[in-house]
Motif scaffolding. Structure first.
Motif, PDB file in Angstrom:
ATOM      1  N   ASN A  99       1.075  -4.039   0.988  1.00  0.00           N
ATOM      2  CA  ASN A  99       0.420  -4.226   2.279  1.00  0.00           C
ATOM      3  C   ASN A  99      -0.334  -2.932   2.593  1.00  0.00           C
ATOM      4  N   ILE A 100      -1.088  -2.916   3.662  1.00  0.00           N
ATOM      5  CA  ILE A 100      -1.935  -1.759   3.981  1.00  0.00           C
ATOM      6  C   ILE A 100      -1.096  -0.500   4.200  1.00  0.00           C
ATOM      7  N   ALA A 101       0.038  -0.621   4.886  1.00  0.00           N
ATOM      8  CA  ALA A 101       0.892   0.549   5.122  1.00  0.00           C
ATOM      9  C   ALA A 101       1.402   1.127   3.798  1.00  0.00           C
ATOM     10  N   ILE A 104      -1.504   2.944   2.136  1.00  0.00           N
ATOM     11  CA  ILE A 104      -1.732   4.258   2.763  1.00  0.00           C
ATOM     12  C   ILE A 104      -0.729   5.275   2.213  1.00  0.00           C
ATOM     13  N   GLU A 105       0.507   4.850   2.063  1.00  0.00           N
ATOM     14  CA  GLU A 105       1.548   5.736   1.531  1.00  0.00           C
ATOM     15  C   GLU A 105       1.270   6.105   0.067  1.00  0.00           C
ATOM     16  N   LYS A 106       0.710   5.187  -0.688  1.00  0.00           N
ATOM     17  CA  LYS A 106       0.469   5.401  -2.116  1.00  0.00           C
ATOM     18  C   LYS A 106      -0.811   6.206  -2.394  1.00  0.00           C
ATOM     19  N   LEU A 107      -1.786   6.150  -1.512  1.00  0.00           N
ATOM     20  CA  LEU A 107      -3.085   6.790  -1.776  1.00  0.00           C
ATOM     21  C   LEU A 107      -2.983   8.271  -2.147  1.00  0.00           C
ATOM     22  N   PRO A 108      -2.150   9.081  -1.501  1.00  0.00           N
ATOM     23  CA  PRO A 108      -2.072  10.487  -1.928  1.00  0.00           C
ATOM     24  C   PRO A 108      -1.600  10.642  -3.386  1.00  0.00           C
ATOM     25  N   ARG A 109      -0.732   9.743  -3.838  1.00  0.00           N
ATOM     26  CA  ARG A 109      -0.267   9.797  -5.228  1.00  0.00           C
ATOM     27  C   ARG A 109      -1.345   9.329  -6.200  1.00  0.00           C
ATOM     28  N   MET A 110      -2.313   8.588  -5.719  1.00  0.00           N
ATOM     29  CA  MET A 110      -3.403   8.104  -6.564  1.00  0.00           C
ATOM     30  C   MET A 110      -4.479   9.181  -6.764  1.00  0.00           C
ATOM     31  N   ALA A 111      -4.380  10.270  -5.991  1.00  0.00           N
ATOM     32  CA  ALA A 111      -5.425  11.294  -5.996  1.00  0.00           C
ATOM     33  C   ALA A 111      -5.546  12.047  -7.317  1.00  0.00           C
ATOM     34  N   ALA A 120      -8.148  10.466   0.297  1.00  0.00           N
ATOM     35  CA  ALA A 120      -7.791  10.962   1.628  1.00  0.00           C
ATOM     36  C   ALA A 120      -8.640  10.287   2.709  1.00  0.00           C
ATOM     37  N   ALA A 121      -9.943  10.141   2.438  1.00  0.00           N
ATOM     38  CA  ALA A 121     -10.824   9.502   3.416  1.00  0.00           C
ATOM     39  C   ALA A 121     -10.424   8.045   3.635  1.00  0.00           C
ATOM     40  N   LEU A 122     -10.098   7.344   2.559  1.00  0.00           N
ATOM     41  CA  LEU A 122      -9.685   5.947   2.693  1.00  0.00           C
ATOM     42  C   LEU A 122      -8.374   5.851   3.453  1.00  0.00           C
ATOM     43  N   LEU A 126      -7.986   3.839   6.921  1.00  0.00           N
ATOM     44  CA  LEU A 126      -7.027   2.744   7.061  1.00  0.00           C
ATOM     45  C   LEU A 126      -6.017   3.037   8.164  1.00  0.00           C
ATOM     46  N   GLU A 127      -5.553   4.283   8.268  1.00  0.00           N
ATOM     47  CA  GLU A 127      -4.628   4.648   9.346  1.00  0.00           C
ATOM     48  C   GLU A 127      -5.293   4.440  10.696  1.00  0.00           C
ATOM     49  N   ASP A 128      -6.519   4.919  10.839  1.00  0.00           N
ATOM     50  CA  ASP A 128      -7.239   4.753  12.103  1.00  0.00           C
ATOM     51  C   ASP A 128      -7.467   3.286  12.415  1.00  0.00           C
ATOM     52  N   PHE A 129      -7.819   2.511  11.407  1.00  0.00           N
ATOM     53  CA  PHE A 129      -8.070   1.096  11.609  1.00  0.00           C
ATOM     54  C   PHE A 129      -6.802   0.369  12.047  1.00  0.00           C
ATOM     55  N   ILE A 130      -5.713   0.618  11.340  1.00  0.00           N
ATOM     56  CA  ILE A 130      -4.456  -0.055  11.676  1.00  0.00           C
ATOM     57  C   ILE A 130      -3.993   0.328  13.066  1.00  0.00           C
ATOM     58  N   LEU A 131      -4.073   1.622  13.382  1.00  0.00           N
ATOM     59  CA  LEU A 131      -3.589   2.063  14.689  1.00  0.00           C
ATOM     60  C   LEU A 131      -4.493   1.608  15.827  1.00  0.00           C
TER      61      LEU A 131
END
Length: 178
Positions: A99-101, A104-111, A120-122, A126-131
């Motif tokens: 899911n999106i959350a 978001i948690e996985k994206l830093p590990r994908m860097a 980081a930008a994505l 996504l955090e801004d969009f969800i919130l």
């Protein structure tokens, strides 16, 4: 494009490929380029993207094993988008969709594999969009805004039960709290 040339049993991804199957599978990138290279209406960048969408920042990608500074930005964007798509919609990969959350948690590990600035930008987007898209309807239901446009007075929302509601077409229902 190149995936369309693979035999059906290789489109499933449910089983681990042999070394020979992996090598054959990886040829889909160049097959895609060859399928498109004579299409005069396509910009050159499309061929770069098709040919490079599996390259990774650490050089572990394919077909050319390019490293960070050799991968064009458009290719980096599509490579990350391709991976995000596979994480959200795995299509028989034998894995559960994120899911999106979780994404978001996985994206830093994908860097390490994908452009760190783009990851980081994505994640931030996504955090801004969800919130910013969670709302409470005036009947007490929780919902999320899934579409809005400045030309319309009210957005389209999806309730926590999955019901899609166009608030422009429903009378007597509105957003109570953003």
């Amino acid at each position: 494009i190149g995936l369309s040339s693979l035999p059906d049993h290789m489109k499933s991804f449910k089983k681990k490929f042999t070394e020979e199957e992996t090598a054959f599978f990886r040829k889909h990138v160049l097959t895609g380029v060859n399928m498109l290279k004579n299409q005069k209406f396509l910009p050159r960048e499309v061929l770069l993207i098709v040919g490079g969408h599996h390259e990774m920042m650490d050089g572990s990608g394919y077909p050319l094993k390019l490293k960070a500074d050799k991968i064009p930005n458009l290719v980096r964007i599509v490579a990350l988008a391709n991976e995000v798509d596979m994480e959200l919609y795995p299509l028989n990969r034998g894995t559960e969709p994120l899911n999106i959350a979780q994404l978001i948690e996985k994206l830093p590990r994908m860097a390490g594999k994908y452009d760190p600035k783009m990851c980081a930008a994505l994640a931030t987007y996504l955090e801004d969009f969800i919130l910013s898209n969670r709302v409470t309807l005036d009947d007490g239901r929780m919902a999320e805004i899934i579409w809005s446009h400045k030309s319309y007075k009210e957005p389209v929302v999806r309730t926590s039960e999955g019901e899609i509601i166009d608030l422009n077409k429903i009378t007597g229902l509105a957003i109570d709290n953003y």
